[in-house]
Design a protein around this motif. Structure first.
Motif, PDB file in Angstrom:
ATOM      1  N   TRP A  70       0.682  -1.152  -0.037  1.00  0.00           N
ATOM      2  CA  TRP A  70      -0.010  -0.068  -0.081  1.00  0.00           C
ATOM      3  C   TRP A  70       1.037   1.108  -0.095  1.00  0.00           C
ATOM      4  CZ3 TRP A  70      -5.378  -0.191  -0.485  1.00  0.00           C
ATOM      5  CH2 TRP A  70      -5.869  -1.556  -0.376  1.00  0.00           C
ATOM      6  N   THR A  71       0.552   2.259  -0.968  1.00  0.00           N
ATOM      7  CA  THR A  71       1.106   3.457  -0.689  1.00  0.00           C
ATOM      8  C   THR A  71       0.120   4.746  -0.476  1.00  0.00           C
ATOM      9  OG1 THR A  71       2.284   2.645  -2.763  1.00  0.00           O
ATOM     10  CG2 THR A  71       2.372   5.108  -2.428  1.00  0.00           C
ATOM     11  N   VAL A  72       0.777   5.326   0.498  1.00  0.00           N
ATOM     12  CA  VAL A  72      -0.154   6.564   1.039  1.00  0.00           C
ATOM     13  C   VAL A  72      -0.151   7.619  -0.306  1.00  0.00           C
ATOM     14  CG1 VAL A  72      -0.014   8.735   2.541  1.00  0.00           C
ATOM     15  CG2 VAL A  72       0.888   6.247   3.270  1.00  0.00           C
ATOM     16  N   ALA A  73      -1.332   8.012  -0.285  1.00  0.00           N
ATOM     17  CA  ALA A  73      -1.738   8.807  -1.449  1.00  0.00           C
ATOM     18  C   ALA A  73      -1.265  10.352  -1.085  1.00  0.00           C
ATOM     19  CB  ALA A  73      -3.166   8.646  -1.776  1.00  0.00           C
ATOM     20  N   LYS A  74      -1.083  11.331  -2.370  1.00  0.00           N
ATOM     21  CA  LYS A  74      -0.526  12.605  -1.861  1.00  0.00           C
ATOM     22  C   LYS A  74      -2.027  13.544  -1.672  1.00  0.00           C
ATOM     23  CE  LYS A  74       2.036  16.160  -3.619  1.00  0.00           C
ATOM     24  NZ  LYS A  74       2.655  16.840  -4.710  1.00  0.00           N
ATOM     25  N   VAL A  75      -2.154  14.030  -0.667  1.00  0.00           N
ATOM     26  CA  VAL A  75      -3.661  14.794  -0.354  1.00  0.00           C
ATOM     27  C   VAL A  75      -3.067  16.328  -0.066  1.00  0.00           C
ATOM     28  CG1 VAL A  75      -5.396  14.766   1.114  1.00  0.00           C
ATOM     29  CG2 VAL A  75      -4.682  12.752   0.588  1.00  0.00           C
ATOM     30  N   GLN A  76      -3.695  17.084  -0.664  1.00  0.00           N
ATOM     31  CA  GLN A  76      -3.401  18.429  -0.671  1.00  0.00           C
ATOM     32  C   GLN A  76      -4.401  19.289  -0.488  1.00  0.00           C
ATOM     33  OE1 GLN A  76      -1.747  19.315  -4.579  1.00  0.00           O
ATOM     34  NE2 GLN A  76       0.337  19.014  -4.103  1.00  0.00           N
ATOM     35  N   PRO A  77      -4.807  19.953   0.538  1.00  0.00           N
ATOM     36  CA  PRO A  77      -3.732  19.948   1.756  1.00  0.00           C
ATOM     37  C   PRO A  77      -4.186  18.786   2.697  1.00  0.00           C
ATOM     38  CG  PRO A  77      -5.466  21.528   2.271  1.00  0.00           C
ATOM     39  CD  PRO A  77      -5.904  21.064   0.713  1.00  0.00           C
ATOM     40  N   GLU A  78      -3.310  18.181   3.626  1.00  0.00           N
ATOM     41  CA  GLU A  78      -3.578  17.091   4.452  1.00  0.00           C
ATOM     42  C   GLU A  78      -4.513  17.824   5.596  1.00  0.00           C
ATOM     43  OE1 GLU A  78      -0.230  15.495   5.744  1.00  0.00           O
ATOM     44  OE2 GLU A  78       0.529  14.793   3.895  1.00  0.00           O
ATOM     45  N   GLN A 108      -8.013  12.863 -10.378  1.00  0.00           N
ATOM     46  CA  GLN A 108      -8.000  12.766 -11.870  1.00  0.00           C
ATOM     47  C   GLN A 108      -7.232  11.486 -12.067  1.00  0.00           C
ATOM     48  OE1 GLN A 108      -7.660  16.845 -12.895  1.00  0.00           O
ATOM     49  NE2 GLN A 108      -9.580  16.174 -14.056  1.00  0.00           N
ATOM     50  N   ASP A 109      -6.472  10.420 -11.304  1.00  0.00           N
ATOM     51  CA  ASP A 109      -5.333   9.536 -11.525  1.00  0.00           C
ATOM     52  C   ASP A 109      -5.692   8.275 -10.719  1.00  0.00           C
ATOM     53  OD1 ASP A 109      -4.747  10.351  -9.029  1.00  0.00           O
ATOM     54  OD2 ASP A 109      -2.641  11.176  -9.477  1.00  0.00           O
ATOM     55  N   GLY A 110      -6.895   8.043 -10.375  1.00  0.00           N
ATOM     56  CA  GLY A 110      -7.367   6.663  -9.810  1.00  0.00           C
ATOM     57  C   GLY A 110      -7.171   6.816  -8.339  1.00  0.00           C
ATOM     58  N   GLY A 111      -6.735   8.021  -7.840  1.00  0.00           N
ATOM     59  CA  GLY A 111      -6.720   7.929  -6.239  1.00  0.00           C
ATOM     60  C   GLY A 111      -5.408   8.081  -5.627  1.00  0.00           C
ATOM     61  N   LYS A 112      -4.239   8.321  -6.617  1.00  0.00           N
ATOM     62  CA  LYS A 112      -2.940   8.490  -6.316  1.00  0.00           C
ATOM     63  C   LYS A 112      -2.651   9.852  -5.795  1.00  0.00           C
ATOM     64  CE  LYS A 112      -1.156   5.451  -9.747  1.00  0.00           C
ATOM     65  NZ  LYS A 112      -0.096   5.249 -10.893  1.00  0.00           N
ATOM     66  N   THR A 113      -3.406  10.771  -6.307  1.00  0.00           N
ATOM     67  CA  THR A 113      -3.272  12.083  -5.680  1.00  0.00           C
ATOM     68  C   THR A 113      -4.664  12.822  -5.549  1.00  0.00           C
ATOM     69  OG1 THR A 113      -3.092  13.222  -8.015  1.00  0.00           O
ATOM     70  CG2 THR A 113      -1.037  12.607  -6.759  1.00  0.00           C
ATOM     71  N   TRP A 114      -4.789  13.708  -4.695  1.00  0.00           N
ATOM     72  CA  TRP A 114      -6.003  14.294  -4.395  1.00  0.00           C
ATOM     73  C   TRP A 114      -6.014  15.729  -3.954  1.00  0.00           C
ATOM     74  CZ3 TRP A 114     -10.449  11.128  -4.300  1.00  0.00           C
ATOM     75  CH2 TRP A 114     -10.306   9.557  -4.213  1.00  0.00           C
ATOM     76  N   LYS A 115      -6.805  16.593  -4.312  1.00  0.00           N
ATOM     77  CA  LYS A 115      -7.042  17.965  -4.227  1.00  0.00           C
ATOM     78  C   LYS A 115      -8.334  18.154  -3.613  1.00  0.00           C
ATOM     79  CE  LYS A 115      -3.509  19.323  -7.635  1.00  0.00           C
ATOM     80  NZ  LYS A 115      -3.343  20.283  -8.807  1.00  0.00           N
TER      81      LYS A 115
END
Length: 332
Positions: A70-78, A108-115
């Protein structure tokens, strides 16, 4: 002699000082790791990135190898707000996660990055459910009758018009039929709202149960299954009366899975997995080790997958052809 000893002592102090303040390589730090085997997770979904889970402390993670890593997704801001549900569009790339404090996140990339597109720490009521309605349309629902709709792929949001009677009621989930023409919103005090025009207008079903519904499922052959508190679930076909399901015990259920052969699994309190082979009319029980509440489930076509819970992420396997649930679960 005393002078020699004093000079030696001074030299030792000087050497120690130089050593103390000189550059030295730091030992490698252990990699940061979230304890997914013990954290609370409330939602699991599939996307182009693989599996995506969300839960406490605003945590969102993804796995591209069926849950091995499992990889922690990048969330902006946390944030530290609890994630309650994650949903994806048909392309598996666009998605939303919603949570407490009116939090809405977009990917927009399947959950790898979130805004973040919405957050209100002071006055934001929790959002409990999110769904993709087709094209660029999305809907989210939550506490105290809060329901929003987006027509620009989740970038901006507008309030939805719902019946006045539900203004202060908690809305727990919104679900649609396979053709996205028909929709249900379920909530507290037996609330069921129906739309047969792609979510444009909503009417309230005549009450048939006074406890909370936590989720619902569009049945493959048409109709609906709604379920929630104390082992209460109901099935409706062709707009007819709601028929109560037969469930062995008063267990509250929070999530479900539908297998290709038509079996329905509900997961809930006390590690219980309930299975139906007749479209939700009758359920049998299986119990996983431990007493955690099971919150959501995602299975592949062979009945293998993962269950989220209040005490971590659990692997699960349901043998094909079994009438009642049979499982293997534990930490990984």
């Amino acid at each position: 002699m005393r002078a020699i000893v004093g000079l030696a002592a001074s030299a030792l102090v000087a050497v120690a000082a130089v050593k103390a303040f000189s550059h030295r390589p730091m030992p490698p730090m252990p990699p940061t790791r979230l304890a997914i085997e013990s954290m609370q997770f409330d939602t699991i979904a599939r996307s182009q990135a693989g599996l995506v889970i969300g839960g406490e402390l605003g945590s969102l993670l993804y796995s591209g190898d069926q849950g091995k890593d499992w990889t922690v997704a990048k969330v902006q801001p946390e944030r530290q707000a609890l994630i309650t549900q994650t949903a994806f569009a048909a392309d598996g790339l666009r998605g939303l996660s919603v949570g407490h404090e009116g939090w809405i996140l977009r990917t927009q990339d399947g959950g790898k990055t979130w805004k973040e597109v919405a957050f209100d720490e002071k006055n934001g009521e929790p959002f409990m459910g999110a769904t993709y309605m087709g094209e660029q349309h999305w809907m989210v629902v939550g506490a105290f009758g809060r329901a929003l709709r987006s027509d620009d792929d989740g970038q901006t949001w507008q309030p939805m018009v719902l019946p006045d009677a539900v203004a202060d009621m908690h809305l727990n989930r919104v679900v649609g039929s396979a053709d996205r023409q028909h929709w249900l919103i379920v909530g507290e005090a037996g609330l069921v709202l129906r739309s047969d025009d792609q979510g444009e207008t909503w009417t309230q079903e005549e009450p048939f149960y006074n406890g909370s519904f936590y989720d619902a499922l569009a049945l493959p052959q048409g109709g609906w299954l709604v379920y929630g508190m104390r082992g209460h679930a109901f099935v409706q076909h062709d707009g007819g009366p709601w028929r109560q399901s037969e469930i062995p015990g008063p267990v509250s259920f929070y999530g479900h899975a539908l297998l290709p052969d038509g079996r329905i699994l509900l997961v809930g309190q006390g590690g219980v997995v309930a299975t139906s082979t007749d479209g939700g009319l009758h359920f049998s029980f299986d119990r996983l080790p431990g007493r955690a509440s099971l919150t959501d489930i995602a299975l592949d076509d062979q009945g293998a997958g993962w269950i989220t819970s209040t005490a971590g992420l659990l692997p699960y396997h349901l043998p094909q052809g079994a009438g009642a649930a049979s499982s293997t679960a534990g930490s990984q």
